[in-house]
Scaffold this active site. Structure first.
Site, short mmCIF file in Angstrom:
data_model
loop_
_atom_site.label_atom_id
_atom_site.label_comp_id
_atom_site.label_asym_id
_atom_site.label_seq_id
_atom_site.Cartn_x
_atom_site.Cartn_y
_atom_site.Cartn_z
N HIS A 36 10.04 5.02 -9.81
CA HIS A 36 11.01 4.59 -10.71
C HIS A 36 10.47 4.95 -12.18
CE1 HIS A 36 11.61 1.26 -7.65
NE2 HIS A 36 12.75 2.01 -7.51
N LYS A 94 19.95 -6.19 0.60
CA LYS A 94 18.46 -6.28 0.44
C LYS A 94 17.76 -7.57 0.51
CE LYS A 94 17.82 -1.64 -1.54
NZ LYS A 94 16.87 -1.00 -2.46
N ARG A 101 16.28 11.14 -4.43
CA ARG A 101 14.99 11.50 -3.96
C ARG A 101 15.51 12.59 -2.74
NH1 ARG A 101 13.23 5.53 -2.57
NH2 ARG A 101 15.50 5.35 -2.63
N SER A 123 10.40 1.52 -2.72
CA SER A 123 9.59 0.17 -2.64
C SER A 123 9.29 -0.32 -1.25
CB SER A 123 10.72 -0.76 -3.31
OG SER A 123 10.81 -0.36 -4.76
P1 ADP Z 1 18.70 -0.23 -5.43
O1 ADP Z 1 18.56 -1.52 -4.54
O2 ADP Z 1 19.86 -0.17 -6.57
O3 ADP Z 1 18.81 1.10 -4.59
P2 ADP Z 1 15.92 0.66 -6.08
O4 ADP Z 1 14.93 0.10 -6.62
O5 ADP Z 1 15.64 1.06 -4.64
O6 ADP Z 1 17.15 0.07 -6.33
O7 ADP Z 1 16.33 2.07 -6.86
C1 ADP Z 1 16.68 2.33 -8.07
C2 ADP Z 1 17.09 3.67 -8.24
O8 ADP Z 1 15.74 4.29 -8.35
C3 ADP Z 1 17.83 4.13 -7.29
O9 ADP Z 1 18.75 5.10 -7.88
C4 ADP Z 1 16.75 4.79 -6.28
O10 ADP Z 1 17.59 6.18 -5.73
C5 ADP Z 1 15.77 5.52 -7.53
N1 ADP Z 1 14.59 5.72 -7.01
C6 ADP Z 1 13.94 4.86 -6.17
N2 ADP Z 1 12.63 5.39 -5.86
C7 ADP Z 1 12.61 6.69 -6.44
C8 ADP Z 1 11.68 7.77 -6.38
N3 ADP Z 1 10.69 7.75 -5.87
N4 ADP Z 1 12.11 8.75 -7.28
C9 ADP Z 1 13.11 8.85 -7.90
N5 ADP Z 1 14.26 7.74 -7.78
C10 ADP Z 1 13.87 7.07 -7.25
#
Ligand code: ADP
Length: 158
Positions: free
Chosen positions: A17, A41, A90, A128
């Site tokens: 992130h 979630k 990703r 996460s």
């Molecule tokens: P959500 O519940 O909206 O998917 P996340 O916190 O899981 O929230 O992810 C928020 C955004 O960050 C999403 O677009 C996700 O694809 C991106 N994201 C999460 N982890 C990574 C990572 N390791 N590299 C790039 N983007 C990521």
């Protein structure tokens, strides 16, 4: 003034992130990182805990603000006068969900563009959920999260 929002669960914020935040902060004058609830979630951290971790991670960026949002993401973006929504991709697995969400948002608000940033290869496996699984089994967290987030995870799984 160019402004984007980066919505997500951030449960908790990972180095993946943070990489997206750093890169997006260079593309826009202001970046709003916003915690939005995803009904699909179950969260480990409360919104307030997640916000505190986000704020701590983002304090080094002068043009990044963090907050908690509600309602539809496009409506939040409009209220903020933002013109773009940042999302990270990703792998192919992210694509279908992100495509559906971005297309829906396009139908709801044509003036707001979704901007996808590809994950750096070394973070393309990182989520996460993976971090929480490692923390649950007391695995090494240093390459996935900051020292602050590591501490908070260790406290949860003591
Ligand atoms: P959500 O519940 O909206 O998917 P996340 O916190 O899981 O929230 O992810 C928020 C955004 O960050 C999403 O677009 C996700 O694809 C991106 N994201 C999460 N982890 C990574 C990572 N390791 N590299 C790039 N983007 C990521």
């Amino acid at each position: 003034m160019s402004k984007a929002i980066y919505p997500g669960s951030f449960d908790p914020i990972t180095k993946g992130h943070l990489d997206i935040i750093e890169r997006a902060s260079k593309l826009f004058e202001t970046l709003v990182v916003v915690i939005m609830e995803n009904p699909q979630k179950n969260y480990l951290f409360t919104q307030e805990e997640r916000l505190a971790m986000l704020q701590n991670a983002c304090k080094k960026f002068t043009n990044v603000v963090c907050c908690i949002g509600e309602g539809l993401t496009v409506n939040f973006a409009k209220k903020q006068n933002a013109t773009a929504i940042i999302r990270g991709i990703r792998a192919v697995a992210d694509y279908e969900y992100e495509l559906q969400t971005a297309t829906t948002n396009m139908m709801l608000a044509e003036s707001i563009e979704t901007v996808f940033l590809l994950s750096k290869p070394n973070y393309s496996f990182l989520s996460s959920s993976v971090v929480k699984e490692v923390a649950k089994h007391h695995g090494e967290l240093d390459c996935f999260v900051s020292a602050d987030v590591k501490q908070k995870l260790e406290n949860k799984f003591k």
